[in-house]
Design an enzyme around this catalytic site. Structure first.
Site, short mmCIF file in Angstrom:
data_model
loop_
_atom_site.label_atom_id
_atom_site.label_comp_id
_atom_site.label_asym_id
_atom_site.label_seq_id
_atom_site.Cartn_x
_atom_site.Cartn_y
_atom_site.Cartn_z
CD GLU A 185 -9.55 -9.17 36.69
OE1 GLU A 185 -9.77 -10.37 36.74
OE2 GLU A 185 -8.46 -8.68 36.35
CB CYS B 289 -6.44 -1.39 42.65
SG CYS B 289 -5.60 -1.55 41.07
CB CYS C 86 -3.54 -1.63 28.41
SG CYS C 86 -2.45 -0.20 28.41
CB CYS D 74 4.11 -2.93 29.38
SG CYS D 74 3.88 -1.15 29.35
CB CYS E 95 1.68 -5.39 31.75
SG CYS E 95 0.00 -4.89 32.17
CD GLU F 84 -1.16 5.26 30.54
OE1 GLU F 84 -0.24 4.56 30.97
OE2 GLU F 84 -1.49 6.35 31.07
CB SER G 247 -0.27 4.30 37.96
OG SER G 247 0.86 3.62 37.46
CG LEU H 180 11.68 5.28 35.21
CD1 LEU H 180 11.20 6.38 34.27
CD2 LEU H 180 12.55 5.87 36.30
CG HIS H 181 8.47 -0.44 34.78
ND1 HIS H 181 8.27 -0.37 36.14
CD2 HIS H 181 7.23 -0.45 34.23
CE1 HIS H 181 6.97 -0.33 36.39
NE2 HIS H 181 6.31 -0.36 35.26
CB CYS I 72 1.10 -4.77 39.92
SG CYS I 72 0.88 -3.57 41.18
N1 SAH Z 1 -1.16 1.62 32.89
C1 SAH Z 1 -0.73 2.25 34.05
C2 SAH Z 1 -1.43 1.77 35.29
C3 SAH Z 1 -1.76 0.31 35.44
S1 SAH Z 1 -0.48 -0.83 35.79
C4 SAH Z 1 0.76 2.11 34.22
O1 SAH Z 1 1.37 1.32 33.53
O2 SAH Z 1 1.32 2.83 35.04
C5 SAH Z 1 -0.04 -0.56 37.50
C6 SAH Z 1 1.44 -0.84 37.78
O3 SAH Z 1 1.71 -2.25 37.72
C7 SAH Z 1 2.37 -0.20 36.77
O4 SAH Z 1 3.49 0.37 37.39
C8 SAH Z 1 2.77 -1.38 35.94
O5 SAH Z 1 3.93 -1.13 35.22
C9 SAH Z 1 2.89 -2.45 36.97
N2 SAH Z 1 2.91 -3.81 36.41
C10 SAH Z 1 2.39 -4.23 35.26
N3 SAH Z 1 2.61 -5.56 35.10
C11 SAH Z 1 3.27 -5.97 36.19
C12 SAH Z 1 3.75 -7.23 36.63
N4 SAH Z 1 3.57 -8.33 35.90
N5 SAH Z 1 4.37 -7.29 37.81
C13 SAH Z 1 4.52 -6.18 38.59
N6 SAH Z 1 4.08 -4.97 38.23
C14 SAH Z 1 3.45 -4.86 37.04
FE1 SF4 Z 2 -0.85 -0.78 29.97
FE2 SF4 Z 2 0.21 -0.13 32.33
FE3 SF4 Z 2 0.10 -2.67 31.53
FE4 SF4 Z 2 1.79 -1.02 30.34
S1 SF4 Z 2 1.84 -1.64 32.50
S2 SF4 Z 2 0.45 -2.47 29.30
S3 SF4 Z 2 0.60 0.85 30.35
S4 SF4 Z 2 -1.63 -1.38 31.97
#
Ligand code: SAH
Ligand code: SF4
Length: 369
Positions: free
Chosen positions: A100, A116, A123, A127, A130, A173, A204, A229-230, A347
């Protein structure tokens, strides 16, 4: 080091060739060198990928380009427009895989658009909050597939609109697909092509330390870096982001200190707020301590819900309090407004259609780091 045709991994597809590579091709085919630049201009400045439409290119060369396989490496499968003007495109690739990409007009000035884009199908980082992570890695995207998302996005804009920012925040990623992403970055910012400013291209990452160093070296720190970071303690971060078991916070923060930022430039810190997981006052104070001395801006993202998880965002008032605590202690903090969540374009909501698959989850140990 400056990246060029000699130092990048080879292009996977004609769309990913640089001007010098096109010149070498046309010369080898017995054509004058300037035709190389002409073809690059058609593809990357004008967004014309069909050789038949390259009106100033002679017929025999157009034929040759067709034989070479020049054409769109991706196509739009479906379009989903959100109530807030965000448009999500489901993009298909020749092998049937889909990713997407999202066009996000700026609030208040919809002529300025952020796109975006995705860098992998799924991925491997796993995480837990996500949708892409829960789904696992299906395959890498090629350099051409990555850059063509922006060529395609530009074609879909309204007459007054232009893409000013590109963010690698779709599926995948980006630093786990370094070679293809590096070539895509060179193409996106090429002065004879799309000509995006490097500072307006944001990569990112969840924190692949060696590749952060490499990105800093390869692009002199000019590509805008965003770190997911999270969490501020290893124990908590490892629970929600398995990458942390390999590269802990100490190592990640050291890499940020090394990143060759120019004056006035800052690293973006993304912090997805998850109710009861990382949203306490202790977390806010921990964030301030962790980032001390590093030029950063913090984006708080209230977690978008995903089907595969019970985790959810804190209440809005709590998000505001978290922000206030950081601001009070001197950080510059923005709350990122959720856009496109009604079409699952926000996101972390970008995932495969159909039921989530779990294969490949936590396949991180296989990364080339
Ligand atoms: N893989 C990379 C880039 C894609 S994700 C990364 O993790 O940085 C883009 C952003 O969305 C990242 O900061 C990710 O942690 C965040 N993200 C992922 N799942 C999310 C969710 N369910 N709610 C809000 N942000 C989320
Ligand atoms: Fe991959 Fe980024 Fe999602 Fe983590 S937040 S699973 S690194 S896409």
């Amino acid at each position: 080091m400056k990246l060029s045709a000699d130092t990048l991994a080879p292009a996977s597809h004609p769309v990913a060739r640089l001007p010098a590579e096109w010149e070498a091709c046309v010369v080898a085919w017995g054509e004058p060198r300037y035709r190389g630049k002409q073809i690059f201009d058609w593809i990357h400045r004008q967004g014309v990928l069909d050789p038949d439409e390259m009106s100033n290119v002679p017929k025999r060369l157009r034929q040759r380009l067709k034989e070479e396989g020049l054409g769109w490496p991706i196509h739009i499968v479906s379009t989903h427009e959100s109530a807030d003007q965000t448009t999500k495109f489901l993009v298909g690739m020749p092998d049937g895989e889909k990713v997407e990409t999202v066009l996000i007009p700026q609030l208040g000035d919809e002529r300025v658009v952020t796109q975006c884009i995705s860098s992998q199908v799924g991925c491997a980082m796993g995480c837990v909050f996500c949708a892409s992570g829960v789904a696992g890695l299906k395959r890498q995207m090629t350099d051409a597939e990555i850059v063509a998302q922006v060529l395609l996005g530009r074609r879909e804009l309204g007459p007054d609109q232009r893409i000013r920012n590109v963010v690698f925040m779709g599926m995948g990623e980006p630093l786990h697909n370094y070679d293809a992403v590096a070539r895509a970055l060179v193409l996106l910012t090429h002065p004879d092509g799309l000509d995006l400013s490097k500072r307006r291209v944001t990569l990112s990452t969840s924190g692949l330390v060696k590749q952060i160093d490499r990105l800093g070296r390869d692009f002199d720190g000019q590509v805008q870096l965003a770190i997911s970071l999270h969490a501020v303690r290893d124990e908590e971060r490892s629970k929600i982001m398995p990458v942390n078991r390999k590269h802990g916070l100490g190592e990640l923060i050291e890499a940020l200190r090394r990143y060759p930022l120019s004056k006035r430039q800052r690293i973006t810190i993304e912090y997805t707020l998850i109710h009861g997981v990382n949203d306490s006052v202790r977390d806010a104070n921990g964030l301030v301590e962790l980032l001390r001395g590093i030029p950063v801006k913090v984006n708080l993202i209230p977690m978008n819900p995903i089907a595969a998880s019970e985790l959810r965002a804190p209440d809005t008032s709590h998000v505001t309090r978290f922000q206030a605590q950081l601001t009070r202690r001197g950080l510059s903090v923005f709350i990122r407004k959720t856009r496109g969540d009604d079409v699952a374009a926000a996101c972390g909501q970008l995932a495969f259609h159909g039921s989530p698959r779990r294969t490949g989850r936590n396949a991180l140990v296989a990364d080339s780091d």
